[in-house]
Enzyme design. Sequence first.
Site, short mmCIF file in Angstrom:
data_model
loop_
_atom_site.label_atom_id
_atom_site.label_comp_id
_atom_site.label_asym_id
_atom_site.label_seq_id
_atom_site.Cartn_x
_atom_site.Cartn_y
_atom_site.Cartn_z
N ASP A 1 0.12 5.12 5.11
CA ASP A 1 1.01 5.55 4.20
C ASP A 1 1.76 4.93 4.08
OD1 ASP A 1 1.04 7.14 1.93
OD2 ASP A 1 1.05 8.15 3.08
N ASP B 1 2.05 2.27 -4.20
CA ASP B 1 1.31 2.93 -3.57
C ASP B 1 0.15 2.50 -2.89
OD1 ASP B 1 1.63 5.30 -1.77
OD2 ASP B 1 0.49 6.10 -3.69
#
Length: 479
Positions: free
Chosen positions: A155, A359
């Site tokens: 992540d 992201d």
Amino acid sequence: MEEAKPNKAALLSFLAFFLSLSAAAAAAATSNFQTQTLTVNTLPHPPILSWPESESKSISDFDPAESEAESTAIFSLQLHHIDALSTNTTPHQLFNLRLQRDAARVHALTSIAAATKSVPGFSSSVISGLAQGSGEYFTRLGVGTPARYVYMVLDTGSDVVWLQCAPCRKCYQEADPVFDPSKSRTFAKIPCGAPLCRRLDSPGCNRNKVCQYQVSYGDGSFTFGDFSTETLTFRRRRVARVALGCGHDNEGLFVGAAGLLGLGRGRLSFPAQTGRRFNQKFSYCLVDRSASSKPSSIVFGDAAVSRTARFTPLLKNPKLDTFYYVELIGISVGGTAVRGVSASLFRIDATGNGGVIIDSGTSVTRLTRPAYIALRDAYRAGASHLKRAPEFSLFDTCYDLSGQTSVQVPKVVLHFRGADVSLPASNYMIPVDNSGSFCFAFAGTMSGLSIIGNIQQQGFRVVYDLAGSRVGFAERGCE
């Protein structure tokens, strides 16, 4: 004197000439409008997990000093989409779950950004985690000595590395046995006064003087336990003394992975901790799951930097150190810049709000509302030849492509400072059912934070060169 009468033939000749000029201008405009081919397909089926032999077996006879002796290292890992951990689920159900996770993810990220305006010294690592919106891709790596292999979500929007640990006060169900630190020769708890403990935003201390961490998530999920150091093994390459959370109390809407490998810009992320070893470079390539059985991958080290990548500078948000901010200066549709989309819409303001981040865990790109409306309207105008379909979930621009094998769609290019990224058609026109309905995969947000999601990143090798403070995009980077 008799008034001169207009020559009817001359008028008709002039009118014909004017109409021919108008038609020529329209034809020229049409010929200059840039399109590309979209292949019409259906929702993908759940991917099948497969791992190299070296990633599926525990190893205990590999000396950690072997990798410590090297000044820099290079390794790559397979990545798989989180859908692979779902069983007995239809493609339509998987897609709806993905959109639900995406909404949770965006809510969490925008909440983090909003909190910077009111909380002095706030850092995002205190509200990140492995809940439903925490990430979309995971890998398999070894923890401890001997190595016990587990699934870990990767992540870029989180910093702290953590995983579930025995004994459990409360643990969620994961695909592998919960890691037991008492069976590892290299596990070590971090004392309360240690510098590593002070790097946490809100460190705790138990009665045994062991540093305590807590990672909370916007939906109420959290993980709590001992802050520790441990050896992680990546394809038989060991990385010693990685600071990580050993979670004995993990509660909430968690998925089946053991924990999370934080790849953010903060000082406790995996890239920050191992920066010197990997020259502060990593990259990933996320494949289009509907078009390829080849796995996605992540590479650490100098080999992560593609020679064909186009780079844009990383920006700093003084209020928030986790996210990868870039400067988006415009978007074009069909070869023409979209009016109303400019760099001013994406600036980071004095409170830390606004900006554009790259992201890995968000699926659908979100643009601040004025920019999205301008982009959407330009795209609708360029795709007026396609049959419209009803709105679907967060998508307000959808088309009925049933009965067709391919169609022409307007080209979409994202213009970053120093890097133009031309998106493949499948990166912005995606199937939402198995009946031929496709939607334009962008959405607006009322938040000031814009997010470039992983659907738009598919097929590119996205390079994070932290030493050079830049992010790059290499077309066909998964090949």
